[in-house]
Write a protein that holds these residues in place. Structure first.
Motif, short mmCIF file in Angstrom:
data_model
loop_
_atom_site.label_atom_id
_atom_site.label_comp_id
_atom_site.label_asym_id
_atom_site.label_seq_id
_atom_site.Cartn_x
_atom_site.Cartn_y
_atom_site.Cartn_z
N UNK A 100 7.48 5.47 8.37
CA UNK A 100 7.29 5.74 9.78
C UNK A 100 8.55 5.36 10.54
N UNK A 101 8.86 6.13 11.58
CA UNK A 101 10.04 5.83 12.39
C UNK A 101 9.78 4.69 13.37
N UNK A 102 8.52 4.33 13.52
CA UNK A 102 8.18 3.26 14.46
C UNK A 102 7.70 2.01 13.73
N UNK A 103 8.31 1.76 12.57
CA UNK A 103 7.91 0.60 11.75
C UNK A 103 7.95 -0.70 12.55
N UNK A 104 8.93 -0.82 13.42
CA UNK A 104 9.11 -2.07 14.16
C UNK A 104 7.93 -2.39 15.06
N UNK A 105 7.06 -1.42 15.32
CA UNK A 105 5.90 -1.61 16.19
C UNK A 105 4.60 -1.79 15.41
N UNK A 106 4.72 -2.09 14.13
CA UNK A 106 3.54 -2.32 13.30
C UNK A 106 3.47 -3.76 12.84
N UNK A 107 2.31 -4.34 12.98
CA UNK A 107 2.03 -5.60 12.31
C UNK A 107 1.82 -5.31 10.84
N UNK A 108 2.48 -6.09 10.00
CA UNK A 108 2.40 -5.88 8.56
C UNK A 108 1.69 -7.05 7.90
N UNK A 109 0.79 -6.73 7.00
CA UNK A 109 0.05 -7.78 6.31
C UNK A 109 0.09 -7.60 4.81
N UNK A 110 -0.12 -8.71 4.12
CA UNK A 110 -0.29 -8.70 2.67
C UNK A 110 -1.67 -9.27 2.37
N UNK A 118 -1.71 -6.02 -2.00
CA UNK A 118 -1.66 -4.83 -1.17
C UNK A 118 -0.95 -5.13 0.14
N UNK A 119 -0.14 -4.18 0.60
CA UNK A 119 0.40 -4.31 1.94
C UNK A 119 -0.41 -3.40 2.87
N UNK A 120 -0.44 -3.79 4.12
CA UNK A 120 -1.22 -3.06 5.12
C UNK A 120 -0.47 -3.07 6.44
N UNK A 121 -0.79 -2.08 7.27
CA UNK A 121 -0.10 -1.96 8.55
C UNK A 121 -1.07 -1.58 9.65
N UNK A 122 -0.79 -2.07 10.83
CA UNK A 122 -1.57 -1.70 12.00
C UNK A 122 -0.71 -1.91 13.24
N UNK A 123 -0.97 -1.10 14.25
CA UNK A 123 -0.13 -1.16 15.45
C UNK A 123 -0.79 -1.89 16.61
N UNK A 124 -2.04 -2.33 16.45
CA UNK A 124 -2.72 -2.87 17.63
C UNK A 124 -3.52 -4.13 17.36
N UNK A 125 -3.17 -4.88 16.32
CA UNK A 125 -3.92 -6.09 16.01
C UNK A 125 -3.58 -7.24 16.94
N UNK A 126 -4.60 -7.99 17.28
CA UNK A 126 -4.37 -9.25 17.99
C UNK A 126 -4.32 -10.37 16.96
N UNK A 127 -3.83 -11.51 17.38
CA UNK A 127 -3.72 -12.63 16.45
C UNK A 127 -5.07 -13.04 15.87
N UNK A 128 -6.11 -12.87 16.65
CA UNK A 128 -7.43 -13.30 16.18
C UNK A 128 -7.98 -12.40 15.08
N UNK A 129 -7.42 -11.20 14.93
CA UNK A 129 -7.92 -10.24 13.94
C UNK A 129 -6.96 -10.02 12.80
N UNK A 130 -5.87 -10.70 12.79
CA UNK A 130 -4.79 -10.40 11.85
C UNK A 130 -5.17 -10.69 10.40
N UNK A 131 -6.19 -11.51 10.19
CA UNK A 131 -6.60 -11.86 8.83
C UNK A 131 -7.71 -10.97 8.28
N UNK A 132 -8.13 -10.01 9.08
CA UNK A 132 -9.25 -9.15 8.68
C UNK A 132 -8.73 -7.81 8.16
N UNK A 133 -8.86 -7.61 6.89
CA UNK A 133 -8.36 -6.38 6.29
C UNK A 133 -8.99 -5.13 6.87
N UNK A 134 -10.23 -5.22 7.27
CA UNK A 134 -10.93 -4.05 7.81
C UNK A 134 -10.30 -3.56 9.11
N UNK A 135 -9.47 -4.38 9.74
CA UNK A 135 -8.85 -3.98 11.00
C UNK A 135 -7.50 -3.28 10.83
N UNK A 136 -7.02 -3.22 9.61
CA UNK A 136 -5.75 -2.54 9.36
C UNK A 136 -6.01 -1.06 9.09
#
Length: 125
Positions: free
Chosen positions: A25-35, A94-112
């Motif tokens: 994606x060209x907008x990688x910098x705007x994604x929260x990335x998780x493992x 697994x790596x995962x990405x999302x553009x709109x996660x809040x800190x309170x949801x960052x640990x929930x895989x279902x939100x990516x």
């Protein structure tokens, strides 16, 4: 967004590995990335995340002090440096990405929204 994880392998306890995850994606910098990881017979669990908007990093207690998440926005890549590996770290990562996660949801895989294919890490004792 397509995510391609790599870097897994077989390592002895106490060893190190670095996982990489490249995003298409060209907008990688705007994604929260998780493992996340999933061990045989167990549920998927959060490992680490890097929020795009404030640069904060988050870790599971089980890996804190041993794993480090980082990112290179110029290369559209997030890394997971894993040191002092233990047999209990054996899992598919697994790596995962999302553009709109809040800190309170960052640990929930279902939100990516986007997931990579996984890379296997095996730690022998």
């Amino acid at each position: 967004v397509q995510l391609q994880a790599s870097g897994g392998g077989l390592v002895q306890a106490g060893g190190s590995l670095r996982l990489s995850c490249r995003a298409s994606t060209r907008t990688f910098s705007r994604y929260t990335m998780g493992w996340f990881r999933q061990a045989p017979g167990k549920e998927r669990e959060f490992v680490a995340a890097y929020k795009w908007n404030d640069g904060s990093t988050h870790y599971a207690d089980s890996v804190k002090g041993r794993f480090t998440i980082s990112r290179d926005n110029a290369r559209n890549t997030v890394y997971l440096q894993m040191n002092n590996l233990k047999p209990g770290d054996t899992a598919v990562y697994y790596c995962a990405a999302d553009s709109s996660l809040t800190s309170s949801r960052i640990r929930y895989g279902s939100d990516y929204d986007f997931w990579g294919q996984g890379t296997l890490v095996t730690v022998s004792s």
